[in-house]
Design an enzyme around this catalytic site. Structure first.
Site, PDB file in Angstrom:
ATOM      1  N   GLY A 218       0.781  -1.087   0.058  1.00 43.96           N
ATOM      2  CA  GLY A 218       0.017   0.041   0.007  1.00 43.96           C
ATOM      3  C   GLY A 218       0.843   1.130   0.024  1.00 43.96           C
ATOM      4  CG  ASN A 219       0.021   4.576  -1.257  1.00 39.13           C
ATOM      5  OD1 ASN A 219      -0.913   5.559  -0.503  1.00 39.13           O
ATOM      6  ND2 ASN A 219      -0.459   3.887  -2.650  1.00 39.13           N
TER       7      ASN A 219
END
Ligand code: CTP
Length: 413
Positions: A218-219
């Site tokens: 993810g980020n």
């Protein structure tokens, strides 16, 4: 609304709000409402009925608005206070609105300051009912509400489902949270062409790509920029769909929120909605890759060894792949978060993905990018020079972006 968002800003700043408060327990929340509206830059005149003063004191409103709270139809100020309030108001909001108030307003009574002011105004009127669920369901209350909505064009805001007064359990009858009412007031103040009635599609947040049943790629995107854009477009009168990856933010008021997890799900949701969108804003930080192979079981330290390699495969580029489905004449806005040669990379994305506008920022600059409430952006378009904006809150950036979109919608209409 978060406290950082409570700064003087459009559409509240400098506008005159008459806040009617009638006698229900939810009146305690109206103090917060008056405070927030004042911090957003509005001039707030609180008007309390006699019953409201059994629940909350005029001094509380005076303390948060910096203006005398008004209680008396026959004021010592002489001239007709209700005529002045009715004329000066940009919007009138009655929160909470009790069953008794609804009955009096529906009959055009003029027996207190708020009801009389309603007869003397041409401003939009919002009514936020709050009462016990059985009272709310009573056919006479419903008939009064229908009359206010259909005949007088008042906007009925709420009630919400949830906890009622202590001992009364849960049900429909609870006043909407102040931040939601603030947004409705914002929409009453901010509706404007060319957004009124138009469809706006926004992608926001990160995507999550599963590596195994418990881990993901993810980020750090919080979704805040996209959520601010969706909310601001709704305030301007648009019909807004927000396609969001996982985010802890509240669902924006009035916006149709579609929750997704992966880039592929986001692509499919965009693909379904983009053909009818007049404006599409790609604010999501889409993960560029996902695991090439799905795993049904958790990766275990013991079986994987000290070095693990995961093979990744590219995700769909949502903006590019749905480009051919965009509505003719619609406006597409992209974002570019870069860490070097910002303008050069951003200009490439503007052309490659067919955006009309691109919002570029530098992830390494302080006050910009992920996980902060502010942003410093440069706006690019194919037909004008890059425009550098100062450090602004994300809510302010959203307004600036929508101004540029509005200019394009007007010229393409
Ligand atoms: N975007 C998208 N789908 C993707 C990746 C990006 O729709 N799979 C959109 C973003 O929402 C943004 C724009 O494309 O509006 C640019 O995103 P960005 O992540 O900056 O660029 P990438 O195309 O992923 O390029 P790179 O990671 O190489 O910088």
């Amino acid at each position: 609304m978060s406290d950082q968002a409570l700064i003087p800003r459009r559409p509240w700043n400098g506008r005159h709000v008459v806040l009617g408060v009638t006698g229900g327990i939810a009146a305690y929340k109206s103090v917060q409402l008056a405070r927030d509206l004042t911090r957003l830059g509005a001039v707030v005149d609180a008007v309390l009925t006699a019953s409201a003063q059994k629940f909350v004191a005029p001094m509380s409103f005076q303390g948060v608005t910096g203006r005398p709270a008004l209680t008396d139809l026959f004021s010592p100020e002489g001239g007709a206070l209700h005529i002045r309030l009715g004329r000066e108001a940009d919007v009138i909001c009655v929160a909470p609105a009790t069953a008794d108030f609804l009955a009096r307003a529906a009959h055009g009574r003029a027996d207190d300051l708020i009801c009389t002011t309603l007869l003397a105004t041409r401003a939009p009127v919002l009514v936020c009912p709050a009462m016990n669920d059985r009272m709310f369901a009573h056919p006479q209350v419903q008939a009064n509400l229908a009359h206010l909505r259909d005949r007088l064009r008042y906007r009925i805001v709420g009630p919400a489902e949830g906890a009622l007064a202590v001992g009364e359990g849960e049900g429909p009858g609870r006043m909407l949270d102040p931040w939601r009412i603030e947004e409705h007031i914002g929409r009453a103040l901010g509706e404007e062409q060319p957004f009124a009635g138009r469809s706006v599609l926004v992608t926001a947040g990160p995507t999550r790509e599963a590596l195994d049943p418990v881990r993901y790629l993810g980020n750090r995107s919080s979704g805040r920029m996209g959520y601010a854009l969706a909310q601001a477009a709704w305030r301007r009168g648009a019909k807004v769909s927000l396609i969001s990856g996982p985010s802890h933010l509240n669902s924006p008021e009035g916006v149709d929120l579609v929750r997704v997890e992966t880039a592929v799900e986001m692509h499919d949701a965009v693909s379904a909605l983009i053909p009818s969108a007049d404006v599409t804003v790609f604010a999501a930080a889409v993960a560029d890759f996902r695991a090439a192979e799905g795993r049904d079981q958790k990766m275990k330290r013991g079986t994987e060894g000290p070095e693990v390699s995961i093979s990744l495969t590219a995700n769909p580029d949502i903006a590019s792949e749905t480009r051919g489905q965009r509505k003719p004449g619609s406006v597409a806005v992209g974002f570019a978060l870069e860490t070097e040669d910002v303008l050069e990379h951003a200009a490439k994305k503007l052309h490659a993905k067919g955006f009309d506008l691109l919002v570029a920022n530098d992830a390494l600059e302080s006050g910009a990018g992920f996980e902060v409430p502010t942003n410093r952006v440069t706006l690019l378009s194919a037909d004008s020079a890059p425009e550098e904006l100062p450090l602004l809150t994300k809510e302010e950036v959203a307004e600036e972006v929508l101004d540029r979109v509005a200019a394009r919608l007007t010229t393409s209409a």
